[in-house]
Design a protein around this motif. Structure first.
Motif, PDB file in Angstrom:
ATOM      1  N   THR A   1       0.836  -1.203   0.000  1.00 31.10           N
ATOM      2  CA  THR A   1       0.000   0.000   0.000  1.00 31.10           C
ATOM      3  C   THR A   1       0.870   1.252   0.000  1.00 31.10           C
ATOM      4  O   THR A   1       0.617   2.190  -0.770  1.00 31.10           O
ATOM      5  N   ALA A   2       1.891   1.273   0.825  1.00 29.82           N
ATOM      6  CA  ALA A   2       2.788   2.439   0.884  1.00 29.82           C
ATOM      7  C   ALA A   2       3.504   2.648  -0.445  1.00 29.82           C
ATOM      8  O   ALA A   2       3.639   3.787  -0.918  1.00 29.82           O
ATOM      9  N   ALA A   3       3.944   1.563  -1.081  1.00 28.51           N
ATOM     10  CA  ALA A   3       4.622   1.675  -2.375  1.00 28.51           C
ATOM     11  C   ALA A   3       3.662   2.186  -3.447  1.00 28.51           C
ATOM     12  O   ALA A   3       4.024   3.055  -4.254  1.00 28.51           O
ATOM     13  N   ALA A   4       2.448   1.677  -3.449  1.00 27.27           N
ATOM     14  CA  ALA A   4       1.454   2.148  -4.425  1.00 27.27           C
ATOM     15  C   ALA A   4       1.145   3.628  -4.216  1.00 27.27           C
ATOM     16  O   ALA A   4       1.025   4.384  -5.179  1.00 27.27           O
ATOM     17  N   ALA A   5       1.032   4.035  -2.953  1.00 25.57           N
ATOM     18  CA  ALA A   5       0.758   5.446  -2.657  1.00 25.57           C
ATOM     19  C   ALA A   5       1.889   6.343  -3.133  1.00 25.57           C
ATOM     20  O   ALA A   5       1.658   7.500  -3.503  1.00 25.57           O
ATOM     21  N   ARG A   6       3.087   5.814  -3.168  1.00 24.78           N
ATOM     22  CA  ARG A   6       4.233   6.611  -3.620  1.00 24.78           C
ATOM     23  C   ARG A   6       4.370   6.618  -5.138  1.00 24.78           C
ATOM     24  O   ARG A   6       4.639   7.655  -5.734  1.00 24.78           O
ATOM     25  N   TYR A   7       4.216   5.464  -5.777  1.00 24.63           N
ATOM     26  CA  TYR A   7       4.570   5.350  -7.193  1.00 24.63           C
ATOM     27  C   TYR A   7       3.396   5.379  -8.172  1.00 24.63           C
ATOM     28  O   TYR A   7       3.606   5.586  -9.359  1.00 24.63           O
ATOM     29  N   LEU A   8       2.190   5.132  -7.723  1.00 22.06           N
ATOM     30  CA  LEU A   8       1.052   5.092  -8.651  1.00 22.06           C
ATOM     31  C   LEU A   8       0.179   6.339  -8.579  1.00 22.06           C
ATOM     32  O   LEU A   8      -0.888   6.375  -9.188  1.00 22.06           O
ATOM     33  N   THR A   9       0.615   7.349  -7.841  1.00 25.12           N
ATOM     34  CA  THR A   9      -0.265   8.490  -7.586  1.00 25.12           C
ATOM     35  C   THR A   9       0.272   9.795  -8.159  1.00 25.12           C
ATOM     36  O   THR A   9      -0.015  10.866  -7.643  1.00 25.12           O
ATOM     37  N   GLU A  10       1.012   9.708  -9.227  1.00 28.08           N
ATOM     38  CA  GLU A  10       1.534  10.896  -9.891  1.00 28.08           C
ATOM     39  C   GLU A  10       0.598  11.270 -11.042  1.00 28.08           C
ATOM     40  O   GLU A  10       0.470  10.521 -12.010  1.00 28.08           O
ATOM     41  N   PRO A  11      -0.097  12.414 -10.955  1.00 28.16           N
ATOM     42  CA  PRO A  11      -0.996  12.792 -12.048  1.00 28.16           C
ATOM     43  C   PRO A  11      -0.241  12.911 -13.370  1.00 28.16           C
ATOM     44  O   PRO A  11       0.875  13.433 -13.417  1.00 28.16           O
ATOM     45  N   ASP A  12      -0.839  12.402 -14.428  1.00 30.35           N
ATOM     46  CA  ASP A  12      -0.257  12.458 -15.770  1.00 30.35           C
ATOM     47  C   ASP A  12      -0.881  13.635 -16.509  1.00 30.35           C
ATOM     48  O   ASP A  12      -2.016  13.561 -16.970  1.00 30.35           O
ATOM     49  N   THR A  13      -0.126  14.724 -16.607  1.00 29.01           N
ATOM     50  CA  THR A  13      -0.668  15.941 -17.227  1.00 29.01           C
ATOM     51  C   THR A  13      -0.904  15.781 -18.727  1.00 29.01           C
ATOM     52  O   THR A  13      -1.681  16.543 -19.305  1.00 29.01           O
ATOM     53  N   VAL A  14      -0.287  14.787 -19.352  1.00 30.47           N
ATOM     54  CA  VAL A  14      -0.546  14.537 -20.772  1.00 30.47           C
ATOM     55  C   VAL A  14      -2.022  14.197 -20.976  1.00 30.47           C
ATOM     56  O   VAL A  14      -2.659  14.666 -21.927  1.00 30.47           O
TER      57      VAL A  14
ATOM     58  N   SER B   1       4.978   2.569 -14.558  1.00 30.89           N
ATOM     59  CA  SER B   1       5.558   1.559 -15.439  1.00 30.89           C
ATOM     60  C   SER B   1       6.951   1.946 -15.897  1.00 30.89           C
ATOM     61  O   SER B   1       7.599   1.185 -16.596  1.00 30.89           O
ATOM     62  N   GLY B   2       7.400   3.134 -15.507  1.00 32.05           N
ATOM     63  CA  GLY B   2       8.698   3.605 -15.967  1.00 32.05           C
ATOM     64  C   GLY B   2       8.544   4.278 -17.311  1.00 32.05           C
ATOM     65  O   GLY B   2       7.640   3.968 -18.077  1.00 32.05           O
ATOM     66  N   ALA B   3       9.394   5.226 -17.572  1.00 35.77           N
ATOM     67  CA  ALA B   3       9.328   5.960 -18.841  1.00 35.77           C
ATOM     68  C   ALA B   3       9.928   5.114 -19.960  1.00 35.77           C
ATOM     69  O   ALA B   3      10.964   4.480 -19.793  1.00 35.77           O
ATOM     70  N   THR B   4       9.236   5.090 -21.083  1.00 38.30           N
ATOM     71  CA  THR B   4       9.764   4.432 -22.274  1.00 38.30           C
ATOM     72  C   THR B   4       9.669   5.412 -23.436  1.00 38.30           C
ATOM     73  O   THR B   4       8.826   6.310 -23.431  1.00 38.30           O
TER      74      THR B   4
ATOM     75  N   LEU C   1       7.248  -2.225  -8.849  1.00 42.00           N
ATOM     76  CA  LEU C   1       7.395  -0.804  -8.563  1.00 42.00           C
ATOM     77  C   LEU C   1       8.877  -0.493  -8.367  1.00 42.00           C
ATOM     78  O   LEU C   1       9.674  -1.398  -8.100  1.00 42.00           O
ATOM     79  N   PRO C   2       9.270   0.776  -8.516  1.00 40.70           N
ATOM     80  CA  PRO C   2      10.698   1.121  -8.463  1.00 40.70           C
ATOM     81  C   PRO C   2      11.432   0.714  -7.187  1.00 40.70           C
ATOM     82  O   PRO C   2      12.648   0.523  -7.212  1.00 40.70           O
ATOM     83  N   ASN C   3      10.722   0.539  -6.082  1.00 38.70           N
ATOM     84  CA  ASN C   3      11.399   0.167  -4.838  1.00 38.70           C
ATOM     85  C   ASN C   3      11.466  -1.351  -4.633  1.00 38.70           C
ATOM     86  O   ASN C   3      11.835  -1.810  -3.562  1.00 38.70           O
ATOM     87  N   GLY C   4      11.090  -2.132  -5.652  1.00 38.04           N
ATOM     88  CA  GLY C   4      11.175  -3.583  -5.570  1.00 38.04           C
ATOM     89  C   GLY C   4       9.895  -4.284  -5.146  1.00 38.04           C
ATOM     90  O   GLY C   4       9.786  -5.497  -5.264  1.00 38.04           O
ATOM     91  N   ILE C   5       8.917  -3.548  -4.647  1.00 41.27           N
ATOM     92  CA  ILE C   5       7.618  -4.144  -4.298  1.00 41.27           C
ATOM     93  C   ILE C   5       6.920  -4.546  -5.601  1.00 41.27           C
ATOM     94  O   ILE C   5       6.958  -3.829  -6.597  1.00 41.27           O
TER      95      ILE C   5
END
Length: 191
Positions: A39-52, A84-87, A164-168
């Motif tokens: 949950t903590a990892a998701a709150a950190r890595y999946l919650t960045e608004p995509d302005t595109v 998902s990381g930038a590609t 996720l980027p922290n290994g979770i």
């Protein structure tokens, strides 16, 4: 008395509120499906608004009494999900004749779940993607979203580990929804 939420297109000024909503949604809803670390990892890595998505006009928010209580949208670009990381192909515009549109970044605040807000956003996504000529929608669901997507008519394609980027690693479900279904009022197919 509860204020009825209004569904509208998101604008750049909504970005800070969307970020707060996304994080609160994860912290409210994910513990029913994931442990504290996930949950903590998701709150950190999946919650960045995509302005595109906002700039493309394909992202929506439900607002009630000046607060954002749900958000989500669709994309005509290649990126499937935040985290998902930038590609290099993330911003590539999809070909509606051969590629499915993506449902992206669906979040509902925990105290506003089960009120049809997610379904209303999905219906708006379906309508808009169909109008742009897309034949299907796809998404990468986290476990909290799977019941909504199934009830809307998405079908599971496969179970996928979402690192996720922290290994979770989160459990993910790749899902698809065909847009070829007849709509109310459409003429019956010729025989």
């Amino acid at each position: 008395m509860s204020v009825s939420p209004v569904l509208r297109a998101a604008v750049r000024a909504d970005v800070p509120g969307i970020a707060v909503l996304m994080r609160r949604s994860v912290l409210d809803v994910f513990p029913r499906f994931h442990d504290e670390r996930a949950t903590a990892a998701a709150a950190r890595y999946l919650t960045e608004p995509d302005t595109v998505l906002i700039d493309d006009g394909t992202y929506f928010v439900h607002e009630a009494d000046g607060q954002l209580v749900a958000c989500g949208g669709w994309s005509k670009r290649d990126k499937l999900y935040t985290g998902s990381g930038a590609t290099p192909s993330d911003d590539r515009v999809l070909d509606p004749a051969t590629e499915p549109a993506r449902v992206r970044a669906m979040f509902v605040r925990g105290d506003w779940t089960r009120r049809g807000l997610g379904r209303a956003i999905l219906a708006r996504c379906e309508q808009a993607a169909r109008a742009e000529g897309f034949r299907a929608l796809v998404l990468m669901a986290t476990l909290p979203g799977v019941p909504l997507y199934r009830s809307f008519g998405f079908r599971e394609l496969s179970r996928i580990d979402v690192p996720l980027p922290n290994g979770i690693v989160l459990d993910g479900v790749s899902m698809e929804y065909p847009l070829s279904r007849r709509q109310p009022g459409d003429p019956a197919p010729a025989r």
